[in-house]
Design an enzyme around this catalytic site. Sequence first.
Site, PDB file in Angstrom:
ATOM      1  N   GLY A 213      -0.448   7.121  -4.730  1.00 39.45           N
ATOM      2  CA  GLY A 213      -0.840   6.901  -3.330  1.00 39.45           C
ATOM      3  C   GLY A 213      -0.137   5.690  -2.748  1.00 39.45           C
ATOM      4  O   GLY A 213       0.198   4.749  -3.467  1.00 39.45           O
TER       5      GLY A 213
ATOM      6  N   GLY B 118       0.033   3.041   0.927  1.00 40.59           N
ATOM      7  CA  GLY B 118      -0.387   2.615   2.253  1.00 40.59           C
ATOM      8  C   GLY B 118       0.651   1.674   2.840  1.00 40.59           C
ATOM      9  O   GLY B 118       1.743   1.519   2.286  1.00 40.59           O
TER      10      GLY B 118
ATOM     11  N   THR C 173       0.289   0.070  -2.834  1.00 42.40           N
ATOM     12  CA  THR C 173       0.603   1.308  -3.542  1.00 42.40           C
ATOM     13  C   THR C 173      -0.399   1.449  -4.682  1.00 42.40           C
ATOM     14  O   THR C 173      -0.756   0.451  -5.323  1.00 42.40           O
ATOM     15  CB  THR C 173       2.035   1.276  -4.115  1.00 42.40           C
ATOM     16  OG1 THR C 173       2.954   0.991  -3.059  1.00 42.40           O
ATOM     17  CG2 THR C 173       2.412   2.615  -4.740  1.00 42.40           C
ATOM     18  N   VAL C 174      -0.880   2.660  -4.915  1.00 39.50           N
ATOM     19  CA  VAL C 174      -1.831   2.904  -6.008  1.00 39.50           C
ATOM     20  C   VAL C 174      -1.114   3.669  -7.117  1.00 39.50           C
ATOM     21  O   VAL C 174      -0.439   4.676  -6.862  1.00 39.50           O
ATOM     22  CB  VAL C 174      -3.067   3.691  -5.517  1.00 39.50           C
ATOM     23  CG1 VAL C 174      -4.054   3.898  -6.671  1.00 39.50           C
ATOM     24  CG2 VAL C 174      -3.755   2.952  -4.375  1.00 39.50           C
TER      25      VAL C 174
ATOM     26  N   ASP D 115     -14.779   1.963   7.099  1.00 36.37           N
ATOM     27  CA  ASP D 115     -13.607   2.841   7.033  1.00 36.37           C
ATOM     28  C   ASP D 115     -13.946   4.089   6.230  1.00 36.37           C
ATOM     29  O   ASP D 115     -13.155   4.549   5.404  1.00 36.37           O
ATOM     30  CB  ASP D 115     -12.412   2.107   6.416  1.00 36.37           C
ATOM     31  CG  ASP D 115     -11.077   2.833   6.650  1.00 36.37           C
ATOM     32  OD1 ASP D 115     -11.016   3.684   7.575  1.00 36.37           O
ATOM     33  OD2 ASP D 115     -10.111   2.553   5.924  1.00 36.37           O
TER      34      ASP D 115
END
Length: 378
Positions: A17, A19, A23-24, A133
């Site tokens: 993932g 953003g 980063t994941v 969120d």
Amino acid sequence: MSAFPQVEGYQIIKNIGKGSTSTVYLAHVKEKTKNMVAIKVIERSKMSKSAEDAVVTEIGVMKKFKHKHIVQMIDFIWDRKNIYIILEHCDGGDLSTFIKQRKKLSEKICRKFMQQLALALQFLRSHNVSHLDLKPQNLLLMRSPQLTLKVGDFGLANFMNEKTQMENIRGSPLYMAPEMLLHNRYDVKADLWSVGVIAYECMFGRAPYASDSIKDLCEKVKKVLPIEIPPNQVSPECKDLLLGLLKHNPSERMSYHQFFKHPFVDLDHMPTTESYAKGLEAIHQAVQLDSEKKYKAAFSKYCTGLQYLIPCSQNEPDKIKKEAFQIKLNEYIKRAEELKATLYVSKIKISSEEKADNSSTSYDDERYPTLSKNNKYI
């Protein structure tokens, strides 16, 4: 040479993932390949002061919390380049992907997710934390031992009590409460609007104000366009929950207490050790009353017990145990239906006699509902 960052004690496997500033990665503990984790790597050079504050809040929030429906933070590390947040790995992906793969979800699955989300929110509210969120992408899933939802990504979370008023915009526009999106002050109820949008998307495969642009979305919100519930697709309880959460005016929106107590969410009957014990006790009382020929009281206790035990049986991960459990439940259901039939005949007889005596009393079948039709878990 690996392009992955080096994190002491962990071996990064792949990117899962990305953003704007983080980063994941999927990783495992070194020397323990089965011990999987997710590592959120945040680049410090891309962070503004407010972003740094958000990360500090996120770490502070997640460090405190340990709850079965909140993604657990295992550790955090930092160096000159990055901040590394080590999280439990959720092997089922996120709710957004889950919905897209299935187009839309059944009420049964939607209820399960709403119950689990409600438990997480109960816990957060008890600590005066608002997520700010909430969206399907931030709700992660575990596949085993059973499908479990966990709230993740607390990067925008804030400490807020019932009287706190905020002004800074947080979250994703599609899931953002109208009072936040239109630059007005907002309070803890902002998260409840997001829950309503998530529930709507689960049921219908799209958000209520799905739009091609933020401008179009804002126009729909400004006009207070009515939330359309497609006819004959959801139960009255589900419709009531959606319309109660999706109130544009936060003062009219249902409260957290109303959400936790709502009959669609029905936290009282969700499968837990406590509800199993309650169900078992009610069934034991039903059997005793049945043996004493107190049929009306026995029928009532069978219904009470089954409302607790049916969700527990459906949540049993062991196939053999589940089958044995279901056999016993079928016996109780059959006996309850027999009692209902007896009570129905008895009531009809009384009603006929009363009519012969010019009585206005009549039989109301709703007092003895058919179990299979009345129990929303079947």
